[in-house]
Design an enzyme around this catalytic site. Structure first.
Site: not given
Ligand code: PAF
Length: 284
Positions: A33, A35-36, A38-39, A63, A178
Protein backbone atom coordinates in the site's frame (compact mmCIF):
# COMPACT_ATOMS: atom_id res chain seq x y z
CA UNK A 1 -14.65 3.05 -11.51
CA UNK A 2 -13.01 1.72 -8.32
CA UNK A 3 -12.12 -1.97 -8.42
CA UNK A 4 -13.76 -4.40 -6.02
CA UNK A 5 -11.87 -4.73 -2.74
CA UNK A 6 -11.64 -8.40 -1.80
CA UNK A 7 -10.76 -9.26 1.79
CA UNK A 8 -11.25 -13.02 1.92
CA UNK A 9 -9.37 -15.77 0.17
CA UNK A 10 -12.57 -17.67 -0.68
CA UNK A 11 -13.90 -14.61 -2.59
CA UNK A 12 -10.57 -14.18 -4.37
CA UNK A 13 -10.56 -17.85 -5.41
CA UNK A 14 -14.11 -17.53 -6.76
CA UNK A 15 -12.84 -14.79 -9.13
CA UNK A 16 -9.60 -16.47 -10.18
CA UNK A 17 -11.32 -19.82 -10.83
CA UNK A 18 -13.64 -18.16 -13.34
CA UNK A 19 -10.76 -16.31 -15.00
CA UNK A 20 -8.70 -19.48 -15.36
CA UNK A 21 -11.73 -21.34 -16.73
CA UNK A 22 -12.02 -18.64 -19.40
CA UNK A 23 -8.28 -19.11 -20.12
CA UNK A 24 -7.51 -15.55 -19.08
CA UNK A 25 -4.01 -14.73 -17.82
CA UNK A 26 -3.70 -13.24 -14.34
CA UNK A 27 -1.09 -10.66 -13.33
CA UNK A 28 -0.42 -9.76 -9.71
CA UNK A 29 1.22 -6.63 -8.31
CA UNK A 30 2.10 -7.32 -4.66
CA UNK A 31 2.32 -4.15 -2.54
CA UNK A 32 2.16 -2.97 1.04
CA UNK A 33 0.00 0.00 0.00
CA UNK A 34 0.83 3.73 0.25
CA UNK A 35 0.87 3.53 -3.52
CA UNK A 36 3.03 5.91 -5.54
CA UNK A 37 3.87 6.23 -9.23
CA UNK A 38 6.44 3.43 -8.90
CA UNK A 39 3.67 0.98 -7.93
CA UNK A 40 1.39 2.43 -10.59
CA UNK A 41 4.04 1.75 -13.26
CA UNK A 42 3.93 -1.93 -12.20
CA UNK A 43 0.14 -1.89 -12.50
CA UNK A 44 0.44 -0.39 -16.01
CA UNK A 45 2.94 -3.12 -16.98
CA UNK A 46 0.60 -5.80 -15.60
CA UNK A 47 -2.38 -4.35 -17.48
CA UNK A 48 -0.39 -4.38 -20.72
CA UNK A 49 0.71 -8.01 -20.29
CA UNK A 50 -2.26 -9.80 -18.68
CA UNK A 51 -6.02 -10.23 -19.15
CA UNK A 52 -6.76 -9.78 -15.45
CA UNK A 53 -4.85 -7.79 -12.85
CA UNK A 54 -4.93 -8.15 -9.07
CA UNK A 55 -3.19 -5.59 -6.85
CA UNK A 56 -2.53 -6.90 -3.35
CA UNK A 57 -2.21 -4.59 -0.35
CA UNK A 58 -0.87 -6.25 2.80
CA UNK A 59 1.53 -4.71 5.31
CA UNK A 60 3.37 -7.92 6.09
CA UNK A 61 4.38 -8.08 9.77
CA UNK A 62 6.86 -10.90 9.12
CA UNK A 63 9.22 -8.73 7.06
CA UNK A 64 9.66 -5.95 9.63
CA UNK A 65 12.42 -6.45 12.14
CA UNK A 66 11.49 -3.42 14.26
CA UNK A 67 7.98 -3.07 15.67
CA UNK A 68 8.18 0.75 15.42
CA UNK A 69 8.92 0.44 11.69
CA UNK A 70 5.81 -1.74 11.28
CA UNK A 71 3.68 0.67 13.35
CA UNK A 72 4.90 3.72 11.41
CA UNK A 73 4.45 2.17 7.97
CA UNK A 74 1.98 4.40 6.09
CA UNK A 75 -1.52 2.92 5.58
CA UNK A 76 -3.67 4.74 3.02
CA UNK A 77 -6.20 2.21 1.70
CA UNK A 78 -8.90 4.62 0.48
CA UNK A 79 -6.38 6.82 -1.30
CA UNK A 80 -4.77 3.69 -2.82
CA UNK A 81 -8.13 2.53 -4.20
CA UNK A 82 -8.67 5.99 -5.71
CA UNK A 83 -5.25 5.93 -7.38
CA UNK A 84 -5.98 2.50 -8.87
CA UNK A 85 -9.36 3.53 -10.30
CA UNK A 86 -8.01 4.77 -13.64
CA UNK A 87 -6.25 1.46 -14.30
CA UNK A 88 -9.46 -0.55 -14.07
CA UNK A 89 -7.76 -3.43 -12.28
CA UNK A 90 -9.95 -6.48 -11.70
CA UNK A 91 -9.44 -6.80 -7.95
CA UNK A 92 -7.70 -5.17 -5.03
CA UNK A 93 -6.92 -7.93 -2.56
CA UNK A 94 -6.60 -6.56 0.98
CA UNK A 95 -6.36 -9.60 3.24
CA UNK A 96 -6.22 -9.33 7.01
CA UNK A 97 -3.47 -11.18 8.86
CA UNK A 98 -5.63 -14.31 9.33
CA UNK A 99 -6.04 -14.76 5.56
CA UNK A 100 -2.27 -14.93 5.18
CA UNK A 101 -1.12 -16.39 8.50
CA UNK A 102 -4.03 -18.39 9.91
CA UNK A 103 -3.92 -19.71 13.47
CA UNK A 104 -1.01 -22.12 13.86
CA UNK A 105 0.82 -20.96 10.72
CA UNK A 106 4.27 -22.58 11.01
CA UNK A 107 5.89 -22.44 7.59
CA UNK A 108 8.85 -20.30 6.67
CA UNK A 109 10.16 -19.83 3.14
CA UNK A 110 13.87 -19.03 3.18
CA UNK A 111 16.03 -18.39 0.12
CA UNK A 112 19.69 -19.18 0.86
CA UNK A 113 22.90 -17.43 -0.19
CA UNK A 114 21.82 -14.23 -1.88
CA UNK A 115 19.98 -13.12 1.27
CA UNK A 116 23.18 -13.07 3.38
CA UNK A 117 24.33 -9.72 1.98
CA UNK A 118 23.04 -6.16 1.50
CA UNK A 119 19.57 -5.73 3.09
CA UNK A 120 19.61 -9.37 4.21
CA UNK A 121 22.69 -8.73 6.37
CA UNK A 122 21.21 -5.59 7.93
CA UNK A 123 17.60 -6.69 8.38
CA UNK A 124 17.76 -10.20 9.86
CA UNK A 125 14.74 -12.29 8.86
CA UNK A 126 13.47 -9.66 6.43
CA UNK A 127 13.79 -11.78 3.30
CA UNK A 128 12.28 -14.84 4.99
CA UNK A 129 9.27 -12.64 5.68
CA UNK A 130 9.20 -11.41 2.08
CA UNK A 131 9.70 -14.90 0.62
CA UNK A 132 6.97 -16.39 2.83
CA UNK A 133 4.36 -13.73 2.06
CA UNK A 134 5.16 -13.62 -1.66
CA UNK A 135 4.81 -17.42 -1.87
CA UNK A 136 1.41 -17.12 -0.17
CA UNK A 137 0.33 -14.28 -2.48
CA UNK A 138 1.42 -16.22 -5.56
CA UNK A 139 -0.50 -19.33 -4.53
CA UNK A 140 -3.54 -17.39 -3.30
CA UNK A 141 -3.85 -15.35 -6.51
CA UNK A 142 -2.71 -18.23 -8.79
CA UNK A 143 -1.08 -15.56 -10.94
CA UNK A 144 0.69 -16.28 -14.22
CA UNK A 145 2.90 -13.18 -13.98
CA UNK A 146 4.03 -11.03 -11.07
CA UNK A 147 5.45 -7.51 -11.29
CA UNK A 148 8.20 -6.12 -9.02
CA UNK A 149 10.27 -2.93 -9.12
CA UNK A 150 14.03 -2.95 -9.64
CA UNK A 151 14.35 -0.45 -6.81
CA UNK A 152 14.27 -3.49 -4.51
CA UNK A 153 16.70 -5.36 -6.73
CA UNK A 154 17.73 -7.94 -4.13
CA UNK A 155 14.05 -8.63 -3.39
CA UNK A 156 13.44 -9.13 -7.13
CA UNK A 157 16.28 -11.69 -7.23
CA UNK A 158 14.95 -13.50 -4.16
CA UNK A 159 11.44 -13.68 -5.59
CA UNK A 160 12.71 -14.92 -8.96
CA UNK A 161 14.70 -17.63 -7.24
CA UNK A 162 11.85 -18.86 -5.03
CA UNK A 163 9.41 -18.90 -7.96
CA UNK A 164 11.87 -21.03 -9.90
CA UNK A 165 12.97 -23.29 -7.04
CA UNK A 166 9.42 -24.02 -5.90
CA UNK A 167 7.99 -24.41 -9.46
CA UNK A 168 5.32 -21.85 -8.65
CA UNK A 169 4.52 -21.42 -12.34
CA UNK A 170 4.63 -17.64 -12.14
CA UNK A 171 6.83 -15.47 -14.34
CA UNK A 172 8.49 -12.72 -12.29
CA UNK A 173 8.77 -9.50 -14.29
CA UNK A 174 11.22 -6.78 -13.16
CA UNK A 175 10.29 -3.15 -13.96
CA UNK A 176 12.55 -0.07 -13.88
CA UNK A 177 12.79 2.18 -10.82
CA UNK A 178 10.60 5.27 -11.05
CA UNK A 179 12.15 8.46 -9.70
CA UNK A 180 11.03 11.86 -8.46
CA UNK A 181 12.10 14.89 -10.49
CA UNK A 182 15.25 15.29 -8.40
CA UNK A 183 16.17 11.63 -8.90
CA UNK A 184 15.05 10.20 -5.54
CA UNK A 185 13.74 6.67 -6.06
CA UNK A 186 10.02 6.53 -5.30
CA UNK A 187 9.25 4.68 -2.09
CA UNK A 188 6.37 4.62 0.37
CA UNK A 189 8.95 5.47 3.04
CA UNK A 190 9.60 8.86 1.41
CA UNK A 191 6.33 9.96 3.04
CA UNK A 192 8.11 9.68 6.39
CA UNK A 193 10.81 12.23 5.48
CA UNK A 194 10.60 15.71 6.99
CA UNK A 195 10.68 18.62 4.49
CA UNK A 196 14.34 19.25 5.30
CA UNK A 197 15.33 15.58 5.00
CA UNK A 198 13.39 15.31 1.74
CA UNK A 199 15.65 18.01 0.22
CA UNK A 200 18.80 16.11 1.24
CA UNK A 201 17.44 12.69 0.24
CA UNK A 202 18.26 13.20 -3.43
CA UNK A 203 21.96 13.53 -2.55
CA UNK A 204 22.03 9.73 -2.35
CA UNK A 205 21.36 9.14 -6.05
CA UNK A 206 23.46 12.20 -6.98
CA UNK A 207 26.49 10.71 -5.22
CA UNK A 208 25.79 7.25 -6.65
CA UNK A 209 25.64 8.68 -10.17
CA UNK A 210 28.96 10.48 -9.66
CA UNK A 211 30.56 7.20 -8.61
CA UNK A 212 29.11 5.38 -11.61
CA UNK A 213 30.46 8.13 -13.89
CA UNK A 214 33.95 7.71 -12.46
CA UNK A 215 33.79 3.91 -12.66
CA UNK A 216 33.08 4.43 -16.35
CA UNK A 217 36.50 6.08 -16.73
CA UNK A 218 38.17 2.92 -15.35
CA UNK A 219 38.65 4.08 -11.72
CA UNK A 220 38.78 1.47 -8.94
CA UNK A 221 35.80 1.36 -6.63
CA UNK A 222 37.52 1.45 -3.18
CA UNK A 223 38.68 5.12 -3.21
CA UNK A 224 35.38 6.20 -4.78
CA UNK A 225 33.48 4.37 -2.04
CA UNK A 226 35.51 6.09 0.71
CA UNK A 227 34.84 9.52 -0.80
CA UNK A 228 31.15 8.74 -1.25
CA UNK A 229 30.76 7.77 2.42
CA UNK A 230 32.27 11.11 3.47
CA UNK A 231 29.94 12.99 1.12
CA UNK A 232 26.89 11.11 2.39
CA UNK A 233 27.81 11.91 6.00
CA UNK A 234 28.19 15.59 5.04
CA UNK A 235 24.71 15.49 3.47
CA UNK A 236 23.23 14.34 6.81
CA UNK A 237 23.08 10.57 6.31
CA UNK A 238 23.83 9.10 9.73
CA UNK A 239 24.27 5.34 9.29
CA UNK A 240 25.29 3.93 5.97
CA UNK A 241 24.30 0.26 5.94
CA UNK A 242 26.09 -0.36 2.66
CA UNK A 243 27.47 1.38 -0.40
CA UNK A 244 28.74 -1.48 -2.53
CA UNK A 245 29.55 -2.55 -6.04
CA UNK A 246 28.20 -6.03 -6.77
CA UNK A 247 27.65 -8.41 -9.67
CA UNK A 248 24.10 -8.30 -11.04
CA UNK A 249 23.63 -12.06 -11.20
CA UNK A 250 25.32 -13.38 -8.03
CA UNK A 251 25.53 -10.22 -5.90
CA UNK A 252 29.24 -10.99 -5.35
CA UNK A 253 31.36 -7.96 -4.33
CA UNK A 254 33.39 -6.41 -7.17
CA UNK A 255 36.46 -4.16 -7.07
CA UNK A 256 35.59 -2.73 -10.48
CA UNK A 257 32.72 -3.32 -12.90
CA UNK A 258 34.38 -6.19 -14.74
CA UNK A 259 31.08 -8.10 -15.02
CA UNK A 260 27.52 -6.74 -15.36
CA UNK A 261 27.34 -4.81 -12.12
CA UNK A 262 25.13 -2.59 -9.99
CA UNK A 263 25.91 -0.04 -7.33
CA UNK A 264 23.80 -0.67 -4.19
CA UNK A 265 23.25 1.73 -1.30
CA UNK A 266 21.22 1.84 1.91
CA UNK A 267 21.53 4.76 4.31
CA UNK A 268 19.59 6.42 7.10
CA UNK A 269 18.47 10.01 6.86
CA UNK A 270 16.64 11.60 9.82
CA UNK A 271 15.44 8.19 11.00
CA UNK A 272 14.30 6.94 7.57
CA UNK A 273 16.13 4.15 5.78
CA UNK A 274 16.54 4.86 2.07
CA UNK A 275 17.74 2.27 -0.45
CA UNK A 276 18.69 2.59 -4.10
CA UNK A 277 20.65 0.78 -6.80
CA UNK A 278 21.77 1.59 -10.31
CA UNK A 279 23.00 -0.38 -13.23
CA UNK A 280 26.59 0.14 -14.35
CA UNK A 281 27.55 -0.13 -17.97
CA UNK A 282 30.49 -2.59 -18.40
CA UNK A 283 33.44 -0.54 -19.73
CA UNK A 284 34.71 -1.58 -23.21
O1 PAF B 1 8.08 -4.58 -1.92
C1 PAF B 1 7.11 -4.67 -1.14
O2 PAF B 1 6.25 -3.79 -1.04
C2 PAF B 1 6.98 -5.91 -0.26
O3 PAF B 1 8.23 -6.36 0.14
C3 PAF B 1 6.16 -7.04 -0.91
C4 PAF B 1 6.83 -7.57 -2.14
C5 PAF B 1 4.77 -6.53 -1.26
C6 PAF B 1 6.00 -8.20 0.07
O4 PAF B 1 5.36 -7.81 1.23
Amino acid sequence: MTAPIIRHLTDLRACTKGWHRAEETIGVVPTMGALHDGHLSLVAAAKAACDRVIVTIFVNPKQFNQSTDLDNYPRTEEEDARKLARFEVDAIYVPDVMQIYPEGFATNVSVGGMTDVLCGAHRRGHFDGVATVVTKLFTQTSADKAFFGEKDFQQLMVVRRLARDLDLGVEVVGCPTIREEDGLAMSSRNLLLSDRARVNASRLIEIMEDVVGQLGTGADFAPLQAKALTRLAAAGFTDIDYFELRACDTLALLARPSAPARLFAAAWLAGVRLIDNIDIPVPD
